[in-house]
Write an enzyme that holds these catalytic residues in place. Sequence first.
Site, PDB file in Angstrom:
ATOM      1  N   CYS A  77      13.053  11.033   7.763  1.00  0.00           N
ATOM      2  CA  CYS A  77      13.012  10.314   9.440  1.00  0.00           C
ATOM      3  C   CYS A  77      14.186  10.549   9.956  1.00  0.00           C
ATOM      4  CB  CYS A  77      12.429   8.899   9.532  1.00  0.00           C
ATOM      5  SG  CYS A  77      13.413   7.891   8.387  1.00  0.00           S
TER       6      CYS A  77
ATOM      7  N   LYS B 183       0.845  -1.273  -0.099  1.00  0.00           N
ATOM      8  CA  LYS B 183      -0.125  -0.091   0.024  1.00  0.00           C
ATOM      9  C   LYS B 183       0.966   1.114  -0.235  1.00  0.00           C
ATOM     10  CE  LYS B 183      -1.720   2.346   3.062  1.00  0.00           C
ATOM     11  NZ  LYS B 183      -1.630   3.866   2.235  1.00  0.00           N
TER      12      LYS B 183
ATOM     13  N   GLU C 185       8.835  15.900  15.328  1.00  0.00           N
ATOM     14  CA  GLU C 185       9.557  15.745  14.029  1.00  0.00           C
ATOM     15  C   GLU C 185       9.072  17.190  13.010  1.00  0.00           C
ATOM     16  OE1 GLU C 185      11.110  11.877  11.334  1.00  0.00           O
ATOM     17  OE2 GLU C 185       8.700  12.170  12.183  1.00  0.00           O
TER      18      GLU C 185
ATOM     19  N   GLU D 106       9.373   1.427  11.237  1.00  0.00           N
ATOM     20  CA  GLU D 106      10.380   2.381  11.196  1.00  0.00           C
ATOM     21  C   GLU D 106       9.702   3.452  11.153  1.00  0.00           C
ATOM     22  OE1 GLU D 106      12.147   5.382  10.037  1.00  0.00           O
ATOM     23  OE2 GLU D 106      12.114   4.561   7.913  1.00  0.00           O
TER      24      GLU D 106
END
Length: 532
Positions: A294, A184, A391, A260
């Site tokens: 990330c 996906k 983040e 992750e």
Amino acid sequence: MKTITPDDVIGRVEKGLLIAGRWRPAADDATFAVHDPATGRPLCEVADATPADAAAALDAAHAAQAEWAAVPPRRRAEILRRAHDLLLERVEEFALLITAEMGKSLDESRAEVRYGAGYLRWFGEEAVRIDGTWKVSEDGTARVLVTRQPVGPCLLITPWNAPLAMPARKIGPAVAAGCTMVVKPAPQTPLTTAALAGVLAEAGLPDGVLNVVPTTRAAAVTEPLLRDGRLRKLSFTGSTPVGRLLLAQAAGTVLRTSMELGGNAPFIVCEDADLDAAVDGAMTAKLRNIGEACIAANRFHVHAGVAEEFTRRLTARMEALTLGPGTDPATDLGPLIDERQRRRVAGLVGDAIAAGARVRTGAVLPDGPGYFYPPTVLTGVPSDTRITREEIFGPVAAIQTFTTEDEALRAANDTEFGLVGYLYTRDVNRALRMSERLETGMVGLNRGYVSDPSAPFGGMKQSGIGREGGNTGIDEYLEQKYLAIDMAPTTRGPAPPRTARNRSTADEQHRLRLRAVPRHVRNAPDAGRLQR
């Protein structure tokens, strides 16, 4: 020779769902638009998968699993190597596609194609090295044989920020291990995944092994799959909040998972650092992928003795960058992925400024179309602001100062995340000492880039579970099976019936045994016990 344009490449990409080797529309014929982040205009329409489509994709993966698992490792390796070679032959086409739907510059997109192809090559080489163990059991009565076999059908959920590398990093080990897949992709960047699936099919991947279901209905599509007992593994790259939700859903079937998740990377510059190298590393760690990574440096912790000079150099480098469409050769920094992300970055910067941070450059939204955000440097950032806790995913460097090692490490580790940290120092003892104390799964030591197919990528704390890449990356797609093989001495069967013949033979053997016993023992009071 005709110059290839993004429209040319987009026109050749399949826009449907890939299920059992066939591209097809969604069950309800629904579609969604993919947009160019540099202009905001739609590029094309793509099929929008329904839960029924996802179930059909899992049907196909389940049906293909047994036959695919039996394919020899060398053949699986050759498919991955052919796919790697095809990608490198088509770097320009894939780079145009990535830039069109994600926004990064063409140079960065070319680098991503090579990086993603590297995962296919790496795991192709790992396919023929899947091994086991053989040993003698502790008591010597058995032989212990440990084999490794494919986990089974996998659900791979990939992000938009690296639309080729992230699928390749998951598909590569799954193919190498002998697993089938439902992929996906993120709805912002489904075209690159579709093109990658086409390359894998061209390289010889059998129908049903890889199924692709782009969708805007993520929860409705994935939740039933996670409840289906035929699914054996989930691999997800994305935000920590979504990762927590998926882990909770996966618990219902005790699904094998690898995650992750988010990062909040500290970038530490010690007083003895090579400042030229530190600034170069900061530009890479902060601005690679437009800061939408990330592993992007999120919090800059700079020793007070060098903070002003480091800030001055970094600010000058940031101010020299050119914002623009990724397809423009003059562009250094492309747009963010969408307006929502741009508003979020602007909100984080605004919160820091309101709390007392000083703007050294940037922080002003440019006019015109597209989702551009300027390279920004902030100093004096309070430690309790959102920009130090969350983040950023944008081209913003938030700088704080420290005076001691312990202070720097306390600040660096003061987060729920632990994906990567960066450290600049010329003292080897300090480098080892501080690296060991950083609570991160990866450390860039005097280096602003850590991604490498041959290295185990992953984090600690709430930055994830498991590793991708390296010698251990394929382990996420393999189960261990232990066989205990009986090697105990053969036991005697039942005694034969006592016939006249074997009774006389037994009596003779008994007399011979007694004759070997000394006379004084045979005549002892308890000699009857001996004879018995």
